[in-house]
Design a protein around this motif. Structure first.
Motif, PDB file in Angstrom:
ATOM      1  N   GLN A  82       0.825  -1.203   0.000  1.00 20.17           N
ATOM      2  CA  GLN A  82       0.000   0.000   0.000  1.00 20.17           C
ATOM      3  C   GLN A  82       0.864   1.260   0.000  1.00 20.17           C
ATOM      4  O   GLN A  82       0.524   2.265  -0.623  1.00 20.17           O
ATOM      5  N   SER A  83       2.001   1.200   0.691  1.00 16.57           N
ATOM      6  CA  SER A  83       2.874   2.370   0.820  1.00 16.57           C
ATOM      7  C   SER A  83       3.903   2.462  -0.309  1.00 16.57           C
ATOM      8  O   SER A  83       4.887   3.202  -0.204  1.00 16.57           O
ATOM      9  N   PHE A  84       3.692   1.683  -1.380  1.00  6.81           N
ATOM     10  CA  PHE A  84       4.492   1.712  -2.617  1.00  6.81           C
ATOM     11  C   PHE A  84       5.864   1.063  -2.440  1.00  6.81           C
ATOM     12  O   PHE A  84       6.249   0.200  -3.204  1.00  6.81           O
ATOM     13  N   ASN A  85       6.661   1.522  -1.441  1.00 10.43           N
ATOM     14  CA  ASN A  85       7.988   0.938  -1.179  1.00 10.43           C
ATOM     15  C   ASN A  85       8.923   0.991  -2.386  1.00 10.43           C
ATOM     16  O   ASN A  85       9.684   0.058  -2.636  1.00 10.43           O
ATOM     17  N   ILE A  86       8.859   2.073  -3.133  1.00 14.92           N
ATOM     18  CA  ILE A  86       9.862   2.269  -4.179  1.00 14.92           C
ATOM     19  C   ILE A  86      10.967   3.158  -3.617  1.00 14.92           C
ATOM     20  O   ILE A  86      10.782   3.850  -2.620  1.00 14.92           O
ATOM     21  N   PHE A  87      12.117   3.120  -4.253  1.00 14.31           N
ATOM     22  CA  PHE A  87      13.293   3.801  -3.720  1.00 14.31           C
ATOM     23  C   PHE A  87      13.272   5.279  -4.109  1.00 14.31           C
ATOM     24  O   PHE A  87      13.260   5.607  -5.302  1.00 14.31           O
ATOM     25  N   PRO A  88      13.271   6.172  -3.118  1.00 12.38           N
ATOM     26  CA  PRO A  88      13.138   7.601  -3.429  1.00 12.38           C
ATOM     27  C   PRO A  88      14.314   8.173  -4.188  1.00 12.38           C
ATOM     28  O   PRO A  88      14.168   9.173  -4.900  1.00 12.38           O
ATOM     29  N   GLY A  89      15.504   7.565  -4.061  1.00 15.39           N
ATOM     30  CA  GLY A  89      16.685   8.087  -4.732  1.00 15.39           C
ATOM     31  C   GLY A  89      16.906   7.537  -6.125  1.00 15.39           C
ATOM     32  O   GLY A  89      17.904   7.874  -6.778  1.00 15.39           O
ATOM     33  N   LEU A  90      15.985   6.697  -6.596  1.00 18.87           N
ATOM     34  CA  LEU A  90      16.092   6.130  -7.936  1.00 18.87           C
ATOM     35  C   LEU A  90      14.963   6.652  -8.805  1.00 18.87           C
ATOM     36  O   LEU A  90      13.851   6.906  -8.330  1.00 18.87           O
ATOM     37  N   THR A  91      15.233   6.809 -10.083  1.00 18.30           N
ATOM     38  CA  THR A  91      14.184   7.197 -11.020  1.00 18.30           C
ATOM     39  C   THR A  91      13.199   6.041 -11.189  1.00 18.30           C
ATOM     40  O   THR A  91      13.449   4.913 -10.738  1.00 18.30           O
ATOM     41  N   ALA A  92      12.084   6.312 -11.854  1.00 17.01           N
ATOM     42  CA  ALA A  92      11.105   5.259 -12.121  1.00 17.01           C
ATOM     43  C   ALA A  92      11.748   4.105 -12.884  1.00 17.01           C
ATOM     44  O   ALA A  92      11.572   2.928 -12.533  1.00 17.01           O
TER      45      ALA A  92
END
Length: 241
Positions: free
Chosen positions: A98-108
């Motif tokens: 639910q909280s996505f958990n993608i890396f904020p320092g990496l691009t899509a």
């Protein structure tokens, strides 16, 4: 090991999970039996505290059962050692949170490439092509803070798809999204169930369960219903909440 002609991708037999909180024992799951076949889009439905997140964490080996047996693909998760579980998480199961958990320092694009690299997948579509599949082909160079919540969730889905893993587990994937974006996410997830892949979505939202092939309803850690949606099957376009 499962027989070669057996289509079950997920098998739980008599699975319980209990937690000790001081002098109190809390039963999160109680003797749960569950089979999920390849090609199925299964919704696990229940209120807060019903055990649905515990269930999905056990399937993905993020938690261990107190008793019972879990088999995913040909892996006996309950009997696997640390190295086997590490390989299991890389090659069999992908999570969408639910909280996505993608890396904020990496691009899509870099986030999706991380999924490809983690699964050691050396052939197949590129990170850009997976972003195209979720409608973000023009957002590959953007960082998470430059994307909306729905776009971030689609990046997370693209990363999960990029692994090529046969089990896709989604925990309240529309919980932080508006209705329109939530419908788009559900359409994406529903489309992933097919040969050699099963999708399991956890939600508290009964309306979402109407698009499932099968609904597993949990209450107080027990399965109260396992079958077609109680209110009849619906298309994603017919949903409202």
């Amino acid at each position: 090991m499962l027989a070669q002609d057996h289509r079950d991708l997920i098998v739980l037999e008599g699975v319980s999970r209990k937690y000790e909180l001081g002098s109190t024992t809390v039963t999160a799951l109680d003797e749960v039996d569950l089979h999920v076949d390849e090609g199925e889009f299964v919704v696990v439905l229940g209120a807060s505290g019903s055990g649905k997140t515990t269930l999905i964490n056990l399937i993905g080996s993020l938690d261990t059962p107190t008793s019972g047996r879990i088999q995913v693909g040909e892996v006996d998760v309950t009997g696997a050692n640390r190295n086997e579980l590490f390989a299991f998480r890389r090659h069999l199961v992908s999570f969408i949170f639910q909280s996505f958990n993608i890396f904020p320092g990496l691009t899509a694009e870099e986030n999706v490439q991380f999924g490809i690299d983690a699964a050691e997948r050396h052939t197949g579509p590129s990170a850009c092509e997976f972003l195209d599949q979720v409608g973000l082909g023009d957002r590959g160079t953007h960082f998470p803070h430059e994307l909306s919540g729905g776009e971030q969730q689609r990046v997370a889905i693209a990363r999960a798809l990029a692994t090529g893993n046969p089990i896709l587990l989604a925990d309240e994937p529309t919980g932080e999204l508006d209705f329109k974006t939530g419908v788009q996410i559900l359409e994406l997830l529903q489309a992933q169930a097919g040969p050699d892949r099963a999708v399991v979505v956890v939600t508290h939202n009964r309306e979402i369960s109407r698009i499932a092939d099968r609904v597993v309803e949990l209450s107080s850690g027990r399965v109260e219903h396992d079958g077609p949606p109680r209110d009849g099957r619906a298309d994603v376009s017919d949903l409202h909440w």
